[in-house]
Motif scaffolding. Structure first.
Motif, PDB file in Angstrom:
ATOM      1  N   ALA A   1       0.905  -1.075  -0.196  1.00 41.14           N
ATOM      2  CA  ALA A   1      -0.026  -0.033  -0.120  1.00 41.14           C
ATOM      3  C   ALA A   1       0.910   1.231   0.123  1.00 41.14           C
ATOM      4  CB  ALA A   1      -0.824   0.167   1.201  1.00 41.14           C
ATOM      5  N   PRO A   2       0.416   2.383  -0.305  1.00 43.90           N
ATOM      6  CA  PRO A   2       1.247   3.665  -0.354  1.00 43.90           C
ATOM      7  C   PRO A   2       1.614   3.836   1.355  1.00 43.90           C
ATOM      8  CG  PRO A   2      -1.152   3.988  -1.430  1.00 43.90           C
ATOM      9  CD  PRO A   2      -1.216   2.633  -0.725  1.00 43.90           C
ATOM     10  N   THR A   3       2.750   4.740   1.380  1.00 42.38           N
ATOM     11  CA  THR A   3       3.247   5.162   2.654  1.00 42.38           C
ATOM     12  C   THR A   3       3.319   6.299   2.873  1.00 42.38           C
ATOM     13  OG1 THR A   3       5.534   4.743   1.692  1.00 42.38           O
ATOM     14  CG2 THR A   3       4.660   2.583   2.700  1.00 42.38           C
ATOM     15  N   GLU A   4       2.596   7.401   2.428  1.00 39.99           N
ATOM     16  CA  GLU A   4       2.555   8.609   2.464  1.00 39.99           C
ATOM     17  C   GLU A   4       2.414   9.023   3.462  1.00 39.99           C
ATOM     18  OE1 GLU A   4       1.240   7.190  -0.153  1.00 39.99           O
ATOM     19  OE2 GLU A   4       1.672   8.424  -2.130  1.00 39.99           O
ATOM     20  N   PRO A   5       3.068  10.081   4.085  1.00 40.67           N
ATOM     21  CA  PRO A   5       3.062  10.641   5.506  1.00 40.67           C
ATOM     22  C   PRO A   5       1.489  11.077   5.833  1.00 40.67           C
ATOM     23  CG  PRO A   5       4.729  11.624   4.425  1.00 40.67           C
ATOM     24  CD  PRO A   5       4.167  10.870   3.670  1.00 40.67           C
ATOM     25  N   GLU A   6       0.838  11.261   5.036  1.00 41.90           N
ATOM     26  CA  GLU A   6      -0.713  11.830   5.616  1.00 41.90           C
ATOM     27  C   GLU A   6      -1.589  10.357   5.780  1.00 41.90           C
ATOM     28  OE1 GLU A   6       0.755  12.441   2.711  1.00 41.90           O
ATOM     29  OE2 GLU A   6       0.973  14.746   2.450  1.00 41.90           O
ATOM     30  N   LEU A   7      -1.382   9.228   5.072  1.00 44.93           N
ATOM     31  CA  LEU A   7      -2.064   8.096   5.432  1.00 44.93           C
ATOM     32  C   LEU A   7      -1.547   7.712   6.908  1.00 44.93           C
ATOM     33  CD1 LEU A   7      -3.743   5.561   4.759  1.00 44.93           C
ATOM     34  CD2 LEU A   7      -2.086   4.625   3.266  1.00 44.93           C
ATOM     35  N   VAL A   8      -0.054   7.756   6.876  1.00 42.63           N
ATOM     36  CA  VAL A   8       0.286   7.123   8.321  1.00 42.63           C
ATOM     37  C   VAL A   8      -0.232   8.047   9.369  1.00 42.63           C
ATOM     38  CG1 VAL A   8       2.437   6.970   9.718  1.00 42.63           C
ATOM     39  CG2 VAL A   8       2.467   6.394   7.650  1.00 42.63           C
ATOM     40  N   ASP A   9      -0.392   9.516   9.183  1.00 47.22           N
ATOM     41  CA  ASP A   9      -0.836  10.179  10.303  1.00 47.22           C
ATOM     42  C   ASP A   9      -2.374   9.877  10.491  1.00 47.22           C
ATOM     43  OD1 ASP A   9       1.361  11.333  10.800  1.00 47.22           O
ATOM     44  OD2 ASP A   9       1.007  13.111   9.414  1.00 47.22           O
TER      45      ASP A   9
END
Length: 582
Positions: free
Chosen positions: A466-474
């Protein structure tokens, strides 16, 4: 979204061999001559798309797209049939089945057109025995195709015989036909012209949702923004045009050269034009064993035509019936939806070879694609969003409707993302396990650094592809906080309900108090010095939290008595006190 009660218009395409009476039949049905060009009149055949309409016995209006029958003009026939799911197939009783009859049937078959009426024309020119033979031949030809079982109506455009029966059969076909799954509006442009005093006008078949006068719309591909000045359906001005219907759109801000056949008019931002997409191809009858990805091809979708390269996908094979999963790469971008049907023609042989449904308009790796595409092929339209999220693990929620035509299920939304529930459960387990381990290792620490836990989430996303963009992590961490699973304090995270397990008699705690008390109360060692002496920062933080020490700066702690004495000293100095005296 449109439904059967709200939509008065439907569009029926004609198909059949040249000079079998398609245009004459439409004139008899509608009173409108669909042959627009002088050359068509002179040569007696339909070269380009023609349009006409009439009212059926039910009171509904139906529009006809009269398409060419001559082999040279197959491209125009595809432009007319492509967006229209209903067909009136014309065969002349005096000539019977012909080459273009077969090719048109092949195209309709791979397009998946199941709703059709067969008009057996020119019945006034032959006897009953010939009519019977022609009907039997048609039945034989339709056997095993998508139009098998379609009603056959005997008609004569010259005498009017059977025309009322044909109108009734068309009404019944429309009643039986499933309405397309709701989607965003698309007007498939097949004609563009200029009217003096009005400007640029386009015509095409509108599907999806309605368009309204004054709307800002986009010409795709290319996101060229224009505005609708006026709308017409069947030569009537409309404030709002709804599908499925033939619509003329007068545009503000567009020049004649800004548009062409194959463009699509839609609302801005709702489609993702593509030049790479996955399909299930099915060979036309007789070509199952010889279907190949080698050669020069043209692909047709809606009113668009583009050169294409074909690749049979890894992990798939050509089935005995000529079905195979394939990836198409086109020279130009196309405005496609999952479920659209495309037709593939081999340029060298100038023959239709295959066609089928679009399954993915933004595909990833081509390896081992068969299970993914098979699942999409079997899924009803309303489940495509769930499938897409499951395939990607996580995807921007705004991208879901552009890729599959429907919103992501609300239960999958995490912040601005749509997330597979299994992936969400996986990162929740990973975070809970990481925090539990931290609390065991650091019982005196109020929580783990947030950056450490963000890394746990990112690794779980990476493992799932899956994507690991900071926005998704947050968003993932925020969702766990909102759910009450974890808690945040400053830059630290802890399991909900976790509290520091503090023992004032602990050896490390006593070492800290000894270091900052006694003779050192007024000038204790710095926190850095305490750490070098073996007193962990977790012990210091725990002592501060328990009230056994007071933090006065980022690198200094005192015993509470010192701070209390200092406060009393300041309060007693009624006339003030200097810094040096303090």
């Amino acid at each position: 979204m449109p439904d059967g009660d709200r939509v008065a218009h439907r569009v029926v395409a004609t198909a059949g061999h040249v000079d079998h009476g398609k245009s004459s039949l439409i004139v008899r049905l509608t009173g409108i001559d669909p042959d627009r060009w002088a050359e068509e009149k002179r040569r007696g055949l339909t070269i380009d798309l023609g349009y006409a309409w009439c009212e059926l016995p039910s009171g509904r209006e139906v529009g006809f797209v009269d398409v060419p029958g001559h082999e040279r003009f197959i491209r125009n026939m595809l432009a007319g049939v492509g967006p229209a799911p209903l067909v009136m197939f014309v065969v002349a009783a005096d000539e019977g089945w012909k080459p273009q009859s077969e090719e048109h049937l092949e195209i309709l078959d791979v397009l998946g057109v199941t709703s059709g009426v067969i008009a057996l024309t020119k019945c006034d020119l032959v006897d009953l025995e010939t009519i019977g033979l022609a009907e039997q031949e048609i039945l034989d030809r339709l056997d095993g195709t998508m139009l098998e079982g379609a009603p056959i109506v005997q008609v004569s455009s010259l005498t009017g015989e059977g025309i009322d029966d044909l109108r009734t059969a068309l009404d019944a076909m429309i009643d039986r036909a499933p309405f397309p799954h709701p989607s965003f509006p698309r007007l498939f442009v097949d004609r563009v012209f200029t009217i003096k005093g009005a400007g640029t006008v386009t015509t095409g078949t509108l599907t999806g949702e309605c368009l309204t006068v004054g709307d800002e719309v986009s010409i795709e591909p290319g996101d060229r923004r224009v505005r609708i000045r006026s709308l017409q359906t069947h030569r009537r001005r409309e404030d709002r045009a709804c599908p499925i219907a033939r619509v003329a759109v007068n545009l503000v801000g567009a020049e004649r050269d800004d548009l062409g056949r194959g463009d699509v008019i839609t609302r801005p931002g709702e489609w993702a034009p593509t030049s790479t997409f996955d399909v299930e191809l099915r060979a036309v009858r007789g070509l199952a064993k010889s279907l190949t990805a080698r050669g020069a091809f043209k692909v047709y979708a809606g009113a668009a035509e583009s050169d294409a390269r074909v690749r049979f996908l890894d992990g798939t094979r050509l089935e005995p019936d000529g079905r195979v999963f394939a990836r198409l790469r086109t020279a130009g971008r196309l405005v496609l939806a999952v479920g659209d049907r495309v037709v593939l023609r081999e340029a060298g042989r100038r023959a239709t070879v295959a066609g089928g449904p679009v399954l993915d308009i933004a595909p990833g790796k081509a390896t081992l694609a068969a299970p993914r595409l098979a699942a999409r092929l079997a899924a009803p339209p309303e489940e495509l969003a769930t499938l897409l999220v499951r395939e990607r693990g996580a995807i921007s929620a705004a991208d879901v409707p552009r890729l599959v035509g429907t919103e992501a299920p609300g239960s999958a939304i995490v912040g601005a993302w749509a997330v597979d529930p299994e992936l969400r459960a996986a990162w929740e387990r990973a975070v809970s396990a990481a925090l539990a381990g931290f609390h065991d290792r650091e019982p005196l620490a109020p929580g783990a650094p947030a950056g450490e836990i963000r890394g746990v989430v990112a690794e779980r996303l990476r493992t799932a592809g899956a994507p690991t963009e900071p926005e998704l992590v947050d968003a993932a961490i925020g969702a766990m906080i909102d759910a009450g699973t974890i808690e945040r304090e400053a830059g630290l995270l802890r399991l909900a309900g976790h509290r520091v397990s503090f023992d004032a008699d602990d050896v490390d705690v006593q070492r800290l108090l000894a270091a900052i008390g006694g003779e050192n109360t007024a000038a204790p060692p710095t926190i850095s010095e305490l750490e070098r002496a073996g007193v962990g920062r977790g012990v210091i933080d725990a002592a501060v939290a328990a009230g056994l020490a007071v933090r006065v700066s980022s690198d200094l702690v005192f015993v509470p008595e010192v701070v209390a004495r200092a406060e009393a000293l300041v309060r007693a100095a009624t006339e003030g006190i200097t810094v040096s005296t303090f």
